[in-house]
Design an enzyme around this catalytic site. Structure first.
Site, PDB file in Angstrom:
ATOM      1  N   LYS A   1     -37.895 -71.238  57.904  1.00 17.11           N
ATOM      2  CA  LYS A   1     -37.859 -70.056  58.631  1.00 17.11           C
ATOM      3  C   LYS A   1     -38.919 -69.157  58.620  1.00 17.11           C
ATOM      4  CE  LYS A   1     -32.944 -69.951  59.872  1.00 17.11           C
ATOM      5  NZ  LYS A   1     -31.601 -69.409  59.869  1.00 17.11           N
TER       6      LYS A   1
ATOM      7  N   ARG B   1     -28.272 -75.241  54.376  1.00 13.74           N
ATOM      8  CA  ARG B   1     -28.603 -75.691  55.543  1.00 13.74           C
ATOM      9  C   ARG B   1     -30.215 -76.134  55.675  1.00 13.74           C
ATOM     10  NH1 ARG B   1     -30.341 -74.404  60.484  1.00 13.74           N
ATOM     11  NH2 ARG B   1     -29.420 -75.281  62.244  1.00 13.74           N
TER      12      ARG B   1
HETATM   13  C1  7PM Z   1     -35.199 -73.139  66.485  1.00 17.98           C
HETATM   14  C2  7PM Z   1     -35.186 -72.019  65.710  1.00 17.98           C
HETATM   15  C3  7PM Z   1     -34.172 -73.780  66.475  1.00 17.98           C
HETATM   16  C4  7PM Z   1     -34.485 -71.783  64.968  1.00 17.98           C
HETATM   17  C5  7PM Z   1     -33.275 -73.748  65.354  1.00 17.98           C
HETATM   18  C6  7PM Z   1     -33.273 -72.606  64.816  1.00 17.98           C
HETATM   19  C7  7PM Z   1     -28.636 -71.203  61.366  1.00 17.98           C
HETATM   20  C8  7PM Z   1     -27.824 -72.073  61.636  1.00 17.98           C
HETATM   21  C9  7PM Z   1     -29.667 -72.185  62.779  1.00 17.98           C
HETATM   22  C10 7PM Z   1     -28.443 -70.531  60.144  1.00 17.98           C
HETATM   23  C11 7PM Z   1     -26.185 -71.417  60.257  1.00 17.98           C
HETATM   24  C12 7PM Z   1     -32.972 -72.820  62.531  1.00 17.98           C
HETATM   25  C13 7PM Z   1     -32.313 -72.002  63.535  1.00 17.98           C
HETATM   26  N1  7PM Z   1     -29.958 -71.311  61.914  1.00 17.98           N
HETATM   27  N2  7PM Z   1     -26.321 -71.928  61.592  1.00 17.98           N
HETATM   28  N3  7PM Z   1     -28.302 -72.621  62.932  1.00 17.98           N
HETATM   29  N4  7PM Z   1     -27.084 -70.601  59.527  1.00 17.98           N
HETATM   30  N5  7PM Z   1     -24.927 -71.336  59.837  1.00 17.98           N
HETATM   31  O1  7PM Z   1     -33.746 -72.368  61.747  1.00 17.98           O
HETATM   32  O2  7PM Z   1     -29.084 -69.785  59.302  1.00 17.98           O
HETATM   33  O3  7PM Z   1     -32.427 -73.778  62.159  1.00 17.98           O
HETATM   34  S1  7PM Z   1     -30.575 -72.494  64.187  1.00 17.98           S
END
Ligand code: 7PM
Length: 275
Positions: free
Chosen positions: A219, A254
């Site tokens: 992130k 995750r």
């Molecule tokens: C593009 C940018 C695609 C950012 C996806 C993302 C989380 C999540 C996501 C989290 C839970 C990523 C995000 N982040 N579900 N879904 N917790 N529970 O960085 O932090 O994966 S999507």
């Protein structure tokens, strides 16, 4: 059957491997999902030690536009079916849409991961009816605009208060407490300082008495600390934070990089469990 949200004392955190099925991954640019490549990738994450596969077809990135129910289902449902043919690994569906949740569980997914904390019409009732584990996450604002002006008086207490209220709403809606996990939502309507402060105080979320899921892999908070490192240069930072999260009792990590996280977690668990 082993329950997804069962964490006997001393057991390591579980690794949730991320499978993004959006126009920039495992897709030809929108319409056609590259099923074989995605399946190979899932197989690799399973061999590397993933406990759960998290499938998302809705880009929740800051600034992302909405995806229709049909489009999201086209992306994720055939893949869930295909994974079910090769493995019984638990699959969580990363969606905020009630109809996608329903279709995904019907196809064989076993957990709902909702960055919108089951606030869509019918989502909570559906989760109660299906009796599946859920993850409810905190987000300030909506994905398209949430990073514009994140603002809190006290980010830790406000995120905790939100999760507490959603937990109560879930229980009132008939969701079994044993089926709820919580997530402070790193990067979802938070500045770098908010994210760092939430991370430092991760321990305090244990007070809510439910398993904590942490998603910080690759992130922007990592990129920001590493002098604006791009996403493909955030592995070591991601491992550092995954290890710290596990140390602070996070129960589900995750992550994109399963093997590296599994190794780090083994060391963390070994140290944790020694007298
Ligand atoms: C593009 C940018 C695609 C950012 C996806 C993302 C989380 C999540 C996501 C989290 C839970 C990523 C995000 N982040 N579900 N879904 N917790 N529970 O960085 O932090 O994966 S999507």
């Amino acid at each position: 059957m082993k329950e997804i949200l069962d964490f006997p004392s001393g057991s390591p955190a579980k690794i949730m491997g991320i499978l993004n099925v959006t126009p920039d991954s495992f897709s030809d640019g929108g319409l056609f999902v590259k099923k074989e490549a995605a399946l190979n990738y899932v197989q690799k994450m399973i061999l590397e030690g993933a406990d759960i596969i998290d499938i998302g077809g809705e880009s929740t990135r800051p600034g992302a536009n909405d995806v229709s129910v049909d489009e999201e289902c086209r992306r994720v449902i055939p893949l869930i079916n295909a994974i079910r043919e090769i493995s019984d690994i638990p699959i969580s569906i990363d969606t905020s849409k009630t109809q996608v949740m329903q279709q995904a569980i019907l196809a064989g997914a076993s957990m709902i991961n909702d960055v919108n904390a089951l606030q869509a019409d019918g989502a909570m009732a559906l989760a109660a009816e299906l009796k599946v584990p859920v993850c409810i996450m905190h987000m300030q604002g909506k994905p398209r605009t949430m990073q514009h002006t994140p603002s809190y008086k006290n980010v830790v207490s406000e995120v905790k208060e939100f999760l507490l209220q959603r937990i109560e709403a879930c229980i009132d809606a008939g969701i079994n407490k044993n089926n709820i996990s919580i997530d402070p939502g790193f990067g979802f309507g938070k500045s770098l300082e908010h994210n760092l402060s939430l991370f430092k105080h991760l321990n305090e979320f244990s007070e809510l008495g439910l398993p904590l899921l942490v998603g910080v892999s690759r992130k922007s908070m990592i990129g920001a600390v590493l002098n604006d490192a791009p996403a493909d240069q955030r592995l070591y930072g991601s491992i550092a934070l995954a290890t710290l999260a596990a140390w602070m009792d996070a129960k589900i990590l995750r992550v994109h990089d399963v093997k590296a996280t599994v190794d780090a977690l083994k060391l963390c668990t070994a140290v944790k469990n020694i007298d």
